[in-house]
Design a protein around this motif. Structure first.
Motif, mmCIF file in Angstrom:
data_model
loop_
_atom_site.group_PDB
_atom_site.id
_atom_site.type_symbol
_atom_site.label_atom_id
_atom_site.label_comp_id
_atom_site.label_asym_id
_atom_site.label_seq_id
_atom_site.Cartn_x
_atom_site.Cartn_y
_atom_site.Cartn_z
ATOM 1 N N LEU A 102 19.027 13.222 -23.281
ATOM 2 C CA LEU A 102 18.678 14.627 -23.504
ATOM 3 C C LEU A 102 17.270 14.909 -23.005
ATOM 4 N N GLU A 103 16.345 13.970 -23.295
ATOM 5 C CA GLU A 103 14.964 14.149 -22.827
ATOM 6 C C GLU A 103 14.911 14.247 -21.313
ATOM 7 N N ILE A 104 15.624 13.312 -20.643
ATOM 8 C CA ILE A 104 15.580 13.312 -19.175
ATOM 9 C C ILE A 104 16.193 14.596 -18.636
ATOM 10 N N VAL A 105 17.324 15.030 -19.245
ATOM 11 C CA VAL A 105 17.983 16.245 -18.758
ATOM 12 C C VAL A 105 17.074 17.458 -18.936
ATOM 13 N N LEU A 106 16.355 17.516 -20.070
ATOM 14 C CA LEU A 106 15.441 18.649 -20.288
ATOM 15 C C LEU A 106 14.345 18.663 -19.233
ATOM 16 N N ILE A 107 13.795 17.465 -18.937
ATOM 17 C CA ILE A 107 12.735 17.404 -17.933
ATOM 18 C C ILE A 107 13.268 17.840 -16.577
ATOM 19 N N VAL A 108 14.494 17.371 -16.242
ATOM 20 C CA VAL A 108 15.056 17.724 -14.932
ATOM 21 C C VAL A 108 15.302 19.225 -14.849
ATOM 22 N N LEU B 8 20.222 13.318 -10.130
ATOM 23 C CA LEU B 8 19.258 12.967 -11.180
ATOM 24 C C LEU B 8 19.986 12.726 -12.503
ATOM 25 N N TRP B 9 21.009 13.552 -12.794
ATOM 26 C CA TRP B 9 21.767 13.336 -14.031
ATOM 27 C C TRP B 9 22.524 12.012 -13.974
ATOM 28 N N LEU B 10 23.092 11.710 -12.813
ATOM 29 C CA LEU B 10 23.808 10.435 -12.697
ATOM 30 C C LEU B 10 22.845 9.272 -12.932
ATOM 31 N N GLY B 11 21.643 9.356 -12.331
ATOM 32 C CA GLY B 11 20.655 8.304 -12.553
ATOM 33 C C GLY B 11 20.297 8.191 -14.020
ATOM 34 N N VAL B 42 17.485 4.063 -11.702
ATOM 35 C CA VAL B 42 16.218 4.499 -11.119
ATOM 36 C C VAL B 42 16.331 4.601 -9.601
ATOM 37 N N ASN B 43 17.044 3.625 -8.983
ATOM 38 C CA ASN B 43 17.198 3.643 -7.529
ATOM 39 C C ASN B 43 17.940 4.883 -7.055
ATOM 40 N N VAL B 44 18.963 5.298 -7.812
ATOM 41 C CA VAL B 44 19.701 6.518 -7.441
ATOM 42 C C VAL B 44 18.739 7.703 -7.408
ATOM 43 N N THR B 45 17.877 7.803 -8.431
ATOM 44 C CA THR B 45 16.918 8.905 -8.481
ATOM 45 C C THR B 45 15.969 8.872 -7.287
ATOM 46 N N LEU B 46 15.429 7.672 -6.992
ATOM 47 C CA LEU B 46 14.470 7.552 -5.891
ATOM 48 C C LEU B 46 15.102 7.953 -4.560
#
Lengths: 170, 100
Positions: A102-108, B8-11, B42-46
């Motif tokens: 949830l934290e990561i999704v909010l940041i994104v 980004l969500w997948l990562g 992390v690699n997917v995001t990068l």
């Protein structure tokens, strides 16, 4: 078209990742991890990182997974298999995991990404070739980190040999 | 063109699955495999950022992550082998010599 392939690969990668965590047998977990790594490598192809997809298959699915499977073979797992595979703090961890997500999704969702594009647009990458452009930038701008990485691999190799060898003269 | 937020969500999802695995499993080898899963997220995001911002620096970082993962797997498995030789267990609950 792209979106369909993305959903297919991403869904299979997430499914395999879930199976890695939930399988009881270590060998099953390892084989599902290989499948996850393959699906993530196909996502790299969608992202125009063909060289990294090849590296992912060679290094991760090839070298690292063979290393893990050899370790599984070296260790007698009967005693390990009999015990309960789950840590007793698992409900807490299961609760905290979605919070992390949830934290990561909010940041994104709130993030503003800079739209100052670099020089390697997808047209240029298609013209030059991913591997060639990658090699040029790795051996010029990122040359010093590249050398440091080779020293790191040497240190890891020596450390692994020293840790795993039997004591001499005993 | 797939929106970058999907990647980004997948990562993030892969990272979360790996983190939950590290926290819930008792077998040290599976914990090591879950760490590899987190590194992959992390690699997917990068690489998604590298493609969207048209900058190959992200791909270079991803290859350094793969290098570190290879070193980490080698040293980690060596530690696991010597641990099993000394304590004949891989259960992280029983390896608690340094626990307060």
């Amino acid at each position: 078209m792209d979106l369909g392939f993305f959903l297919l690969f991403a869904g299979l990668a997430v499914f395999s990742a879930l199976m890695v965590v939930t399988q009881k047998d270590v060998v099953h977990s390892a084989l599902f991890l290989v499948s996850t790594l393959f699906w993530v490598a196909s996502l790299y192809v969608l992202l125009q990182a063909e060289f990294l997809a090849a590296v992912q298959v060679l290094v991760y699915a090839g070298a690292i997974m063979v290393l893990i499977l050899f370790t599984v073979l070296l260790i007698q797992m009967e005693e390990v298999q009999k015990t309960n595979p789950w840590h007793r703090q698992w409900p807490l961890a299961l609760l905290l995991g979605p919070f992390l997500l949830l934290e990561i999704v909010l940041i994104v969702r709130r993030g503003l990404f800079p739209f100052q594009l670099g020089e390697f647009t997808s047209d240029k990458l298609a013209a030059v070739g991913n591997t060639e452009a990658f090699g040029q930038i790795l051996f010029t701008r990122y040359f010093f980190p590249f050398e440091v990485a080779s020293v790191l691999l040497l240190a890891a190799m020596i450390g692994a040999i020293v840790l795993a060898k039997k004591e001499l003269g005993k | 063109m797939v929106p970058i937020t999907y990647y980004l969500w997948l990562g993030a999802i892969l990272f979360m699955i790996g983190a939950v695995g590290v926290l819930t499993r008792r077998n040290a080898i599976i914990i090591l495999m879950c760490i590899e899963l987190m590194l992959n997220g992390v690699n997917v995001t990068l690489i998604a950022f590298a493609q969207r911002l048209a900058d190959l620096g992200g791909q270079v970082f991803a290859i350094f992550v793969i290098t570190v993962a290879a070193g980490e797997a080698a040293v980690g498995l060596a530690i696991i082998i010597s641990l099993f030789r000394n304590r004949s267990t891989l259960n992280v609950d029983e390896i608690n010599l340094l626990k307060w």
